[in-house]
Design a protein around this motif. Structure first.
Motif, short mmCIF file in Angstrom:
data_model
loop_
_atom_site.label_atom_id
_atom_site.label_comp_id
_atom_site.label_asym_id
_atom_site.label_seq_id
_atom_site.Cartn_x
_atom_site.Cartn_y
_atom_site.Cartn_z
N PRO A 127 0.81 -1.21 0.00
CA PRO A 127 0.00 0.00 0.00
C PRO A 127 0.86 1.28 0.00
CG PRO A 127 -0.97 -1.60 1.48
CD PRO A 127 0.38 -2.15 1.05
N GLU A 128 1.97 1.25 0.69
CA GLU A 128 2.86 2.42 0.74
C GLU A 128 3.45 2.71 -0.64
OE1 GLU A 128 2.21 0.65 4.57
OE2 GLU A 128 3.14 -0.26 2.83
N ALA A 129 3.86 1.67 -1.35
CA ALA A 129 4.42 1.86 -2.69
C ALA A 129 3.35 2.36 -3.66
CB ALA A 129 5.03 0.56 -3.20
N LEU A 130 2.13 1.87 -3.50
CA LEU A 130 1.03 2.33 -4.34
C LEU A 130 0.75 3.81 -4.08
CD1 LEU A 130 -1.12 1.35 -6.42
CD2 LEU A 130 -2.66 1.12 -4.48
N LEU A 160 -6.79 7.16 -13.56
CA LEU A 160 -5.94 6.26 -12.79
C LEU A 160 -5.81 6.74 -11.35
CD1 LEU A 160 -4.18 3.76 -12.68
CD2 LEU A 160 -2.30 5.11 -13.63
N GLN A 161 -5.68 8.03 -11.16
CA GLN A 161 -5.61 8.59 -9.80
C GLN A 161 -6.86 8.24 -9.01
OE1 GLN A 161 -4.53 12.84 -10.35
NE2 GLN A 161 -4.00 12.68 -8.19
N GLU A 162 -8.01 8.30 -9.67
CA GLU A 162 -9.28 7.98 -9.00
C GLU A 162 -9.32 6.50 -8.58
OE1 GLU A 162 -12.14 9.26 -11.86
OE2 GLU A 162 -11.90 11.37 -11.31
N VAL A 163 -8.87 5.63 -9.45
CA VAL A 163 -8.86 4.20 -9.13
C VAL A 163 -7.91 3.93 -7.96
CG1 VAL A 163 -8.22 1.90 -10.00
CG2 VAL A 163 -9.52 3.46 -11.46
N LEU A 164 -6.73 4.50 -8.01
CA LEU A 164 -5.76 4.31 -6.94
C LEU A 164 -6.24 4.96 -5.64
CD1 LEU A 164 -2.40 4.93 -8.85
CD2 LEU A 164 -3.70 2.81 -8.60
N ALA A 195 -9.30 5.23 -4.63
CA ALA A 195 -10.34 4.41 -4.00
C ALA A 195 -9.70 3.41 -3.03
CB ALA A 195 -11.16 3.68 -5.06
N PHE A 196 -8.58 2.81 -3.44
CA PHE A 196 -7.87 1.91 -2.53
C PHE A 196 -7.33 2.69 -1.34
CE2 PHE A 196 -3.99 0.15 -0.82
CZ PHE A 196 -4.46 -1.08 -0.37
N GLY A 197 -6.73 3.84 -1.61
CA GLY A 197 -6.15 4.64 -0.54
C GLY A 197 -7.18 5.05 0.51
N ASP A 198 -8.36 5.41 0.06
CA ASP A 198 -9.42 5.79 0.99
C ASP A 198 -9.80 4.62 1.89
OD1 ASP A 198 -9.41 8.27 -0.20
OD2 ASP A 198 -11.27 7.95 -1.33
N LEU A 199 -9.92 3.44 1.30
CA LEU A 199 -10.26 2.25 2.09
C LEU A 199 -9.13 1.87 3.04
CD1 LEU A 199 -12.07 0.26 -0.69
CD2 LEU A 199 -13.11 1.10 1.42
N ARG A 205 -11.60 -3.35 0.26
CA ARG A 205 -10.18 -2.98 0.11
C ARG A 205 -9.48 -3.98 -0.81
NH1 ARG A 205 -5.80 -4.84 3.33
NH2 ARG A 205 -4.01 -3.46 3.26
N GLU A 206 -9.77 -5.26 -0.62
CA GLU A 206 -9.20 -6.31 -1.47
C GLU A 206 -9.60 -6.09 -2.93
OE1 GLU A 206 -7.16 -9.91 -2.28
OE2 GLU A 206 -7.37 -9.04 -0.29
N LYS A 207 -10.86 -5.80 -3.16
CA LYS A 207 -11.34 -5.54 -4.53
C LYS A 207 -10.66 -4.31 -5.11
CE LYS A 207 -15.95 -7.35 -3.61
NZ LYS A 207 -17.36 -6.95 -3.43
N ALA A 208 -10.56 -3.26 -4.32
CA ALA A 208 -9.94 -2.01 -4.78
C ALA A 208 -8.46 -2.23 -5.10
CB ALA A 208 -10.12 -0.91 -3.75
N TRP A 209 -7.78 -3.06 -4.29
CA TRP A 209 -6.37 -3.37 -4.54
C TRP A 209 -6.22 -4.04 -5.90
CZ3 TRP A 209 -1.66 -2.28 -2.89
CH2 TRP A 209 -0.61 -3.14 -3.20
N ARG A 210 -7.08 -5.01 -6.17
CA ARG A 210 -7.01 -5.71 -7.46
C ARG A 210 -7.31 -4.76 -8.62
NH1 ARG A 210 -9.66 -10.73 -4.87
NH2 ARG A 210 -7.82 -11.99 -4.45
N ARG A 211 -8.31 -3.91 -8.45
CA ARG A 211 -8.63 -2.93 -9.51
C ARG A 211 -7.44 -2.01 -9.76
NH1 ARG A 211 -13.79 -2.93 -7.13
NH2 ARG A 211 -13.24 -1.16 -5.82
N ALA A 212 -6.80 -1.56 -8.70
CA ALA A 212 -5.65 -0.65 -8.84
C ALA A 212 -4.52 -1.33 -9.59
CB ALA A 212 -5.18 -0.18 -7.47
N LEU A 213 -4.20 -2.56 -9.22
CA LEU A 213 -3.10 -3.25 -9.87
C LEU A 213 -3.45 -3.61 -11.31
CD1 LEU A 213 -1.71 -5.46 -7.00
CD2 LEU A 213 -0.86 -3.27 -7.83
N ARG A 214 -4.71 -3.95 -11.56
CA ARG A 214 -5.14 -4.20 -12.94
C ARG A 214 -5.01 -2.93 -13.77
NH1 ARG A 214 -9.30 -7.37 -11.07
NH2 ARG A 214 -10.73 -5.61 -11.17
#
Length: 110
Positions: free
Chosen positions: A21-24, A51-55, A57-61, A91-100
């Motif tokens: 999460p820190e690297a993201l 892309l910022q919005e997708v990333l 979403a993970f950061g907010d969670l 958070r798990e879903k958002a992580w996958r979306r971000a990496l995708r």
């Protein structure tokens, strides 16, 4: 803008090597700088904004999860525990979306 784009590429390599999460978050900060520079210079930055919005979403969670964990460290709260479980699923879903979105071929959340 070359220096900003080089930093962005370096952050992406760091994220690929160590998907945390820190690297993201570091990548997202570098992306924000590139986006703002492009907008200032009049270049299109729709891709960077999306892309910022997708990333984000993970950061907010991630922030919400950490707040819940800190709250729950002070005592038990069944509703907060149930909410935490839901936040962790999202958070798990958002992580996958971000990496995708970054197309790194990674999906596992550390």
């Amino acid at each position: 803008m070359g220096r900003l784009e080089e930093r962005l590429a370096r952050r992406l390599r760091e994220l690929a090597r160590s998907p945390t999460p820190e690297a993201l978050h570091a990548y997202r900060r570098a992306l924000r700088r590139v986006r703002y520079a492009k907008e200032l210079l009049g270049f299109p930055a729709k891709g960077e904004k999306r892309l910022q919005e997708v990333l984000g979403a993970f950061g907010d969670l991630e922030v919400l999860r950490n707040l819940l964990l800190a709250y729950l460290a002070g005592g038990q709260d069944l509703e907060a525990q149930a909410f935490l479980r839901e936040v962790e699923k999202e958070r798990e879903k958002a992580w996958r979306r971000a990496l995708r979105a970054l197309d790194l071929g990674l999906t596992e959340l550390p």
